[in-house]
Scaffold this motif. Structure first.
Motif, short mmCIF file in Angstrom:
data_model
loop_
_atom_site.label_atom_id
_atom_site.label_comp_id
_atom_site.label_asym_id
_atom_site.label_seq_id
_atom_site.Cartn_x
_atom_site.Cartn_y
_atom_site.Cartn_z
N ASN A 61 0.82 -1.21 0.00
CA ASN A 61 0.00 0.00 0.00
C ASN A 61 0.85 1.26 0.00
N TYR A 99 -2.82 -6.00 -6.23
CA TYR A 99 -4.24 -6.36 -6.10
C TYR A 99 -4.79 -7.06 -7.35
N GLN A 140 -7.50 -9.81 -7.15
CA GLN A 140 -8.88 -9.44 -6.81
C GLN A 140 -9.50 -8.76 -8.03
N ASP A 141 -9.64 -9.56 -9.11
CA ASP A 141 -10.08 -9.02 -10.39
C ASP A 141 -11.57 -9.24 -10.64
N LYS A 164 -15.59 -10.43 -8.39
CA LYS A 164 -16.25 -10.79 -7.13
C LYS A 164 -16.47 -12.30 -7.08
N GLU A 171 -17.89 -8.17 -1.87
CA GLU A 171 -16.44 -8.05 -2.05
C GLU A 171 -16.12 -6.92 -3.02
N PRO A 172 -14.94 -6.29 -2.88
CA PRO A 172 -14.53 -5.28 -3.86
C PRO A 172 -13.90 -5.92 -5.09
N SER A 178 -10.83 -5.06 -6.47
CA SER A 178 -9.71 -4.19 -6.11
C SER A 178 -8.82 -3.84 -7.30
N ALA A 179 -8.66 -4.78 -8.24
CA ALA A 179 -7.81 -4.51 -9.40
C ALA A 179 -8.37 -3.35 -10.22
N ARG A 180 -9.69 -3.25 -10.30
CA ARG A 180 -10.33 -2.13 -11.02
C ARG A 180 -10.10 -0.82 -10.26
N LEU A 181 -10.18 -0.87 -8.94
CA LEU A 181 -9.98 0.33 -8.14
C LEU A 181 -8.57 0.88 -8.32
N ILE A 182 -7.56 0.01 -8.36
CA ILE A 182 -6.18 0.46 -8.57
C ILE A 182 -6.06 1.18 -9.91
#
Length: 325
Positions: free
Chosen positions: A72, A102, A105-106, A108, A113-114, A116-120
């Motif tokens: 992080n 992340y 985590q591509d 759900k 669940e998030p 996360s890969a999209r959020l990054i």
């Protein structure tokens, strides 16, 4: 200006974070440039400060940072570098993340669940990145998460050619450690002209990093088996797969993976396993105390440098891999 190379009116700027400076320096050497001098440090409360010590106005900037532990912190540092470049009037900003954090985590797997890969990807775009470059994403669809060009580099030619030069190809079998890696293993099989075997596993959705090997599909008896994967995290999957191969009569077992995460018990597991060699690239740093006799590290820097040069020259990154897939 030490960190800048010029072609006509264009200027290439290479910037590196603190996560893996050795890789950044290798890429700089391959490009024939120097890394932009940067001030970066942590405040007492953990906040990060960054500042470039020379002008980047109007430049084509490439910001290299591998997302290793503490992941992080290094993602945040790279985001701040992108923001600083945007505010310093860089013309184009490319995020170079040899290991994309992340990435597992591509999607759900279960509700609430998030992704996360999209959020990054969204965070880098919001920070001001125009382009993203990475090596062996855990899932190819992550390319679609970033709203802009994505250069997805492959370590397969580097790893496969090294393996092919050191083994008897007549006795070689490529092994996928799970169903998710079959496509990659198939590309290895085509490149080295070797048969393919698959290990079926089931993962407990309630317990992270634990798997059970169920069955082996393919003939491995008396053969040199190469287990291929995109990363080695805790090495649970790889070690159990190696045991399954050994139980089925494999003569030698080699592991080839792009990203050496090597978390927790990974080093001890691999040192004490049936694996004779673990071949990785230097997309992630491996501390001296985490190295072990079976570990071989190949440099990904020449590939990243060539891709950066193609992007800067408006060339074709795809041309680097034509004939390899």
């Amino acid at each position: 200006m030490t960190g800048i190379t010029t072609t006509g009116e264009k200027r290439l700027v290479l910037i590196g974070g603190r996560a893996h400076p050795e890789l950044t320096e290798e890429v700089a050497a391959a490009l024939g440039v120097e890394v932009v001098p940067t001030t970066a440090y942590d405040f007492a409360n953990g906040e990060i400060y960054v500042r470039f010590q020379e002008s980047v106005r109007g430049s084509d900037a490439f910001v290299i940072q591998s997302h290793c532990a503490p992941i992080n912190q290094w993602i945040m540092e790279q985001l701040l570098m992108v923001d600083a470049l945007k505010r310093a009037s860089a013309k184009r900003i490319t995020v170079v993340a040899p290991f994309y954090g992340y990435a597992r985590q591509d999607k759900k797997h279960r509700g609430r669940e998030p992704i996360s890969a999209r959020l990054i990807a969204d965070m880098f775009r919001t920070a001001g990145a125009d382009r993203l470059m990475s090596v062996d994403l855990h899932a190819a669809q992550i390319q679609g998460y970033f709203d802009g060009p994505v250069d997805h580099l492959w370590a397969l030619p580097l790893l496969a050619d090294y393996v092919g030069s050191r083994v008897d190809r007549n006795r070689l079998t490529i092994v996928s450690p799970d169903a998710g890696r079959v496509r990659v293993a198939d590309l290895w099989s085509d490149r080295l002209g070797a048969p393919l075997a698959i290990i079926h596993k089931r993962r407990d959705p309630n317990v992270a990093n634990q798997v059970k090997v169920h069955e082996l599909v393919g003939d491995v008896e008396g053969r040199t088996c190469v287990l291929v994967d995109d990363m080695i995290d805790t090495a649970g999957t790889i070690v159990q797969a190696a045991e399954a191969l050994k139980d089925n009569g494999a003569a030698d077992i080699v592991v080839a993976a792009t990203h050496a995460v090597l978390s927790g018990p990974a080093v001890d597991r691999l040192k004490n396993s049936a694996v004779s060699e673990v071949i990785v690239t230097n997309t992630l740093p491996v501390a001296e105390e985490r190295r072990f006799p079976q570990l071989t590290t190949l440099s990904i820097a020449p590939l990243i440098a060539r891709a950066i040069r193609e992007v800067f020259d408006d060339g074709s990154v795809t041309s680097l891999f034509e004939g390899n897939a």
